[in-house]
Scaffold this motif. Sequence first.
Motif, PDB file in Angstrom:
ATOM      1  N   THR A 104       2.038   6.433   4.682  1.00 33.20           N
ATOM      2  CA  THR A 104       1.393   5.119   4.640  1.00 33.20           C
ATOM      3  C   THR A 104       0.119   5.132   3.819  1.00 33.20           C
ATOM      4  OG1 THR A 104       0.188   5.686   6.624  1.00 33.20           O
ATOM      5  CG2 THR A 104       2.202   4.432   6.919  1.00 33.20           C
TER       6      THR A 104
ATOM      7  N   ASN B 250       1.407  -2.265   7.576  1.00 27.29           N
ATOM      8  CA  ASN B 250       0.269  -1.690   6.831  1.00 27.29           C
ATOM      9  C   ASN B 250      -1.116  -2.110   7.355  1.00 27.29           C
ATOM     10  OD1 ASN B 250       2.279  -0.638   5.291  1.00 27.29           O
ATOM     11  ND2 ASN B 250       1.667  -1.609   3.358  1.00 27.29           N
TER      12      ASN B 250
ATOM     13  N   TYR C 196      -1.204  -1.294  -3.518  1.00 23.65           N
ATOM     14  CA  TYR C 196      -2.478  -1.356  -2.811  1.00 23.65           C
ATOM     15  C   TYR C 196      -3.284  -2.567  -3.286  1.00 23.65           C
ATOM     16  CZ  TYR C 196      -7.141  -0.105  -1.189  1.00 23.65           C
ATOM     17  OH  TYR C 196      -8.367  -0.134  -0.601  1.00 23.65           O
TER      18      TYR C 196
ATOM     19  N   LYS D  79       0.812  -1.223   0.000  1.00 25.02           N
ATOM     20  CA  LYS D  79       0.000   0.000   0.000  1.00 25.02           C
ATOM     21  C   LYS D  79       0.845   1.273   0.000  1.00 25.02           C
ATOM     22  CE  LYS D  79      -2.306   1.255   3.747  1.00 25.02           C
ATOM     23  NZ  LYS D  79      -3.258   1.164   4.870  1.00 25.02           N
ATOM     24  N   GLU D  80       1.980   1.220   0.715  1.00 24.77           N
ATOM     25  CA  GLU D  80       2.768   2.430   0.928  1.00 24.77           C
ATOM     26  C   GLU D  80       3.439   2.956  -0.342  1.00 24.77           C
ATOM     27  OE1 GLU D  80       3.729  -0.561   1.681  1.00 24.77           O
ATOM     28  OE2 GLU D  80       5.888  -0.778   1.449  1.00 24.77           O
TER      29      GLU D  80
ATOM     30  N   ASN E 141       5.002  -4.979   5.300  1.00 24.30           N
ATOM     31  CA  ASN E 141       5.804  -3.781   5.542  1.00 24.30           C
ATOM     32  C   ASN E 141       5.964  -3.539   7.033  1.00 24.30           C
ATOM     33  OD1 ASN E 141       7.185  -1.348   5.114  1.00 24.30           O
ATOM     34  ND2 ASN E 141       5.288  -0.165   4.930  1.00 24.30           N
TER      35      ASN E 141
ATOM     36  N   GLU F 211      -1.872  -5.742  -2.023  1.00 29.68           N
ATOM     37  CA  GLU F 211      -2.160  -5.896  -0.594  1.00 29.68           C
ATOM     38  C   GLU F 211      -3.591  -6.388  -0.382  1.00 29.68           C
ATOM     39  OE1 GLU F 211      -0.444  -2.948   2.036  1.00 29.68           O
ATOM     40  OE2 GLU F 211      -2.264  -2.974   3.266  1.00 29.68           O
TER      41      GLU F 211
END
Lengths: 706, 706
Positions: free
Chosen positions: B258, B191, B113, B106-107, B134, B116
């Motif tokens: 984030t 995350n 994203y 996501k980061e 993460n 994830e």
Amino acid sequence: MTVKQTLHAFFYPETVAVIGASASPGKIGHTVMTNMIGAGFRGKLFPVNPKGGTIEGMAVVRDIADLPRGLDLAVLAVPRDHVEPSIQALAGIGVKSVIVITAGFKEVGKDGYRLEQELKALCEAHSIAMLGPNCLGMMNPAHGVNASFAAGQPKAGSIAFFSQSGALCVAILDWALGENIGFSKFISLGNKAVIDEADMLGYLGGDAQTKVILGYIENVEHGEAFLRQARAVCRNKPVIMIKAGTTAAGAKAASSHTGAIAGSDQTYTAAFRQSGVIRVADVASLFNLAQAFSTQPLPRGPNLAVVTNSGGPGILTADIADRSRLTVAELSQRTIERLQEFLPSYAAFYNPVDIVGDADAKRYRRTLDVVADDPVVHSILVLLTPTASVEIEKTAEAVIHTARKCGKPVFACFMGKTRVARARAMLMEAGIPCYAFPEPAVRSIESMYEYYLWKNRPEPVYAEFPCDRELALKVVREHEARREPEIVEFQAQEVLRAYGLPTPKTVLARSSEEAVAAAVEIGYPVVLKIASPNISHKSDVGGVKVNLRDAGEVLTNFREITARAMRMRPDAYIAGCLVQEMAPPGVKEVIIGFKRDEQFGPMLMFGLGGIYVEIMKDISFKLAPLSRQNAFEIVREIKSYMLLKGLRGEKPVNFAALEEIILIMSQMALDLPQVWEAEFNPVLINHERAMVADVRMTLHLKEDRE
Amino acid sequence: MTVKQTLHAFFYPETVAVIGASASPGKIGHTVMTNMIGAGFRGKLFPVNPKGGTIEGMAVVRDIADLPRGLDLAVLAVPRDHVEPSIQALAGIGVKSVIVITAGFKEVGKDGYRLEQELKALCEAHSIAMLGPNCLGMMNPAHGVNASFAAGQPKAGSIAFFSQSGALCVAILDWALGENIGFSKFISLGNKAVIDEADMLGYLGGDAQTKVILGYIENVEHGEAFLRQARAVCRNKPVIMIKAGTTAAGAKAASSHTGAIAGSDQTYTAAFRQSGVIRVADVASLFNLAQAFSTQPLPRGPNLAVVTNSGGPGILTADIADRSRLTVAELSQRTIERLQEFLPSYAAFYNPVDIVGDADAKRYRRTLDVVADDPVVHSILVLLTPTASVEIEKTAEAVIHTARKCGKPVFACFMGKTRVARARAMLMEAGIPCYAFPEPAVRSIESMYEYYLWKNRPEPVYAEFPCDRELALKVVREHEARREPEIVEFQAQEVLRAYGLPTPKTVLARSSEEAVAAAVEIGYPVVLKIASPNISHKSDVGGVKVNLRDAGEVLTNFREITARAMRMRPDAYIAGCLVQEMAPPGVKEVIIGFKRDEQFGPMLMFGLGGIYVEIMKDISFKLAPLSRQNAFEIVREIKSYMLLKGLRGEKPVNFAALEEIILIMSQMALDLPQVWEAEFNPVLINHERAMVADVRMTLHLKEDRE
């Protein structure tokens, strides 16, 4: 001899005698000797004791009279009853300064107080600068002076510290030894019988070795001298102080401790703010600021740049900075472009600049150089989290490198404890304040920025308004003669007139017919108010009627008001009614007042009338004399200022007229020391004009004060 | 399997596999292996790598499929693209939990994203508890688990810590190692794709090893789950949290970090306060409180006793305590008498008890025993300044002695650094928090007292009011169908009626004749208001006239109002005028409103009308559902509450009626999720009754939300 010359002999003595010197370890008279020797004193040191013998290889002088004439400094560690005779003898050889370590004076009660007053008189008669009594002593490490019985020798540095609490001296000394912090001067003030905080400020302000002045006080001895010295010194170097005993519980503890009256916290807040003294609430902040100010240049603006190798601490820092007076500013486009040339794509290029967990020292150095070069940036905080790949000591070197050449303040926050310990010591050694967590770093930079603003504010301008001071004094003296503490209504109006203050047209009417005639002259609608020197709260007797539109209303109301007042207050002398012009429409009511503080003189207050002052406590304060800038500020420091500025297209009030009334009250407060407190309430103001609609002044008659 | 069982396998695994284990020092897959071994893991550890070979003497498993079925925990340190296939394979052997250390989700943006979300779906489909991605990993020292790539092994303790920032984990671990602080559980959340802060609160709340829970978060994933867990856990043990990204600058930094939306600070403040979470702003406070809560009992009242050997620090402490919620209480007469038996006459016998600079350890011990015995005293702070005659270590022993037997919280502040270092270590070792300066000590005791109050507050009572929810929903649905976001005037009145809310008598008059008839029915004087679904700000078109006293005034004003509205707003449908009863005399205006927060649901606000809300920002907030206690508080938390209580003999408003309206709004906000915000403004209230005079509701129509 001037005080300055005397204090020079005190801090830089060539000849020092220890009265009550002792060869027995553990005795204060022995510790002072070994401290002086241990500090490397290069002048002449004389142990004095009637028993004679030798101490640390030095021959003991038996009699004070045998000491050299014009002795610079004598340190007294003798029983209480020997203090006064010793100083008498020292006066005989023309001693310049003394330190009285001995306790048992003001702090133990009336007897001690009397003895202390005698010492004070004696020293003043012979121009002897006396520190104490009941103190730890004084140090000037660079000159090899440790005239104290404290444990430990601090190194020389650029921080001066004075304290009214000896215990705090002890604790701080121990702390400074642990942190390897040096002092230019270190003074335990004790009971402040002669030398007080104002003298210290005056001397240290001109002391070339001192870059930062720290102080701990429980009270101020002479408010006016303190303010004068503080104002002058804070122009040149930062003064950071703790004022203890500012709450009810603290003041109670303080008064039993030293017999000092702590004074109101509000007054001290105003005194410190107006003289530029940086006030802190706790010892940790005192030292954080001391390190910051003594090592780093002042930030020349609010923009803080944060460089970090981790997101979380960067966010926390941004939060703290955003809540301070600092700004987490956007970097210039050029800087961002330069950073993009070498930082990985997953870095964050705006502020905080997150150079990511795998950053090595080289990446830190290049980033810091680019960020420091940005003209937008005024100060820099470098955050480091001890991740696996970080080069901790090398990064410290990079920070030192940038700090040395960039001319802007650079602070570090190396998070953690064990792994960052060596780097933190390196940074501190190089004069870069380094903290374990971001908050104190941001607080330090914020204080330095606030001090920068204070230092660079324009020179205050003091206005003087034409007035007939004699007329005002005449009213005051008449009240004093009659022993009437309250100056109200028509006599108070005299004082307003003497100062040319704008007031509503007002006529005293002794009868209802006079009232109607006055109303015609003033113009309808009018206000009627009971006129009596004995009734200060007119509303309580139904003594005010507003918006009377014709002769009929004036007639009826005059009779009602006076009749009711006579019925409710048969004791009062009723002069009649005041007939007054009505406030113009859209008018607002404010209160301007002052109250005299025992230490610091008249304290002015300002607020909006009624609920804003009473319930919302939305009030601002300043000590007289107010500069034009102060008058500007006092009006704008209240939350309800927005109402004066005008809501929804409404015109702002005439601020110039309002500020002028405040400045005139400030002048009046200084002109008329007999007036203990006064209140213009309400002052009516709209976009055109301001006028003082009512006023009360209270005298402090002589007997009341005792 | 329940979440709780899964999390048990996660924290107390018997079988652990390291996917991507490596024999090369410096690689994450190697560090995780050595950390597990170094922590003394007693279960079965499987290094997994397709290359095979041995790592630290263990045979490497080549294929996940060869791992034992029902594996408790797998730690993934593999390249990003291998994460999903690995979890697929792990699902095949029925793994219970996984830690994904790997970053790049996501980061890093949209692609990450999406990946994830796939991991999340996969884990949820197979009931796998996933930490990360993460993240740094997890530790449970008492169970020999260090499934992380952090440097250093903390000892076992009673403090649990979870953090959304891996960097903060690293820094805090280093700091804890330096301070010799142990952890029960240590979790880097990363995350939060599956396991989030609410899960952690839920698990740690029931974890017998954990006495105090610490957390650092940048956002909350599921507001409702968080609130539910926090409320339940805080009843039993303290939860202390930092919420970062609470300012504009911080939120900006957080969102880039984030991808989390930080949410409004106000909402988080309300969420934490209402669930009993202790919120701190900085990391230093987090740890001060952790030590305090994990070692000392809660104070059972506000009374702090201070025992000191020096005046200055005593005064400073009294100041700080006086500004807190604690009290520097007077000691009982019996205690003072007992102290006088052995303390020197120059000691200070009240609180702070100053046993003077020459106090030895024995004097400290006797004083502490007497003070601790005083039933008035709820907590004790011992101050020590390292004077010449003080026995530092022996005094530490005396403090430990008293603390062990007295059952009250005892804190120490040994001022300085070098000379007190050993004693401070002794105290910390014995579980007595010891500080270098008084401020953090007082802050810690204050927080513990506040938590004591929270823990012992009565069980919240939730009221339910009878209502015709279907009627209210009908109005809402009609507006949704017509795509009209604003519910105003007579439709809004329908909703008020559905909830039985008191409103002024109101009749819709379509003509001036109807208006007069309505006025007669209601009783003069009346108010006329323009009635139009299109005109929400009635005053802007001159659409409100108050205090109409007879038929003539009603007729004239009806015509004027409607004519003006038609002229000024030719687009608007004018239904006529509302005829309304006048507010009774002495009425006050308040505003009650709510706005829906994306995370935490409806947030209610309360304040006095007009300037108090707009200029003075005197507003209080609570999240729905409000308990009766919350309604009591929200009314009393504003400064202008004094005005509702009544000034100068005025009767207080009917608070019960006011609180009921607030509770009904809370119920309405939960009943009608389509209403995005609503405002009862003004609510008119006097000492007899309260009524909702006007109302606006805004719907969030479906398309608007996307």
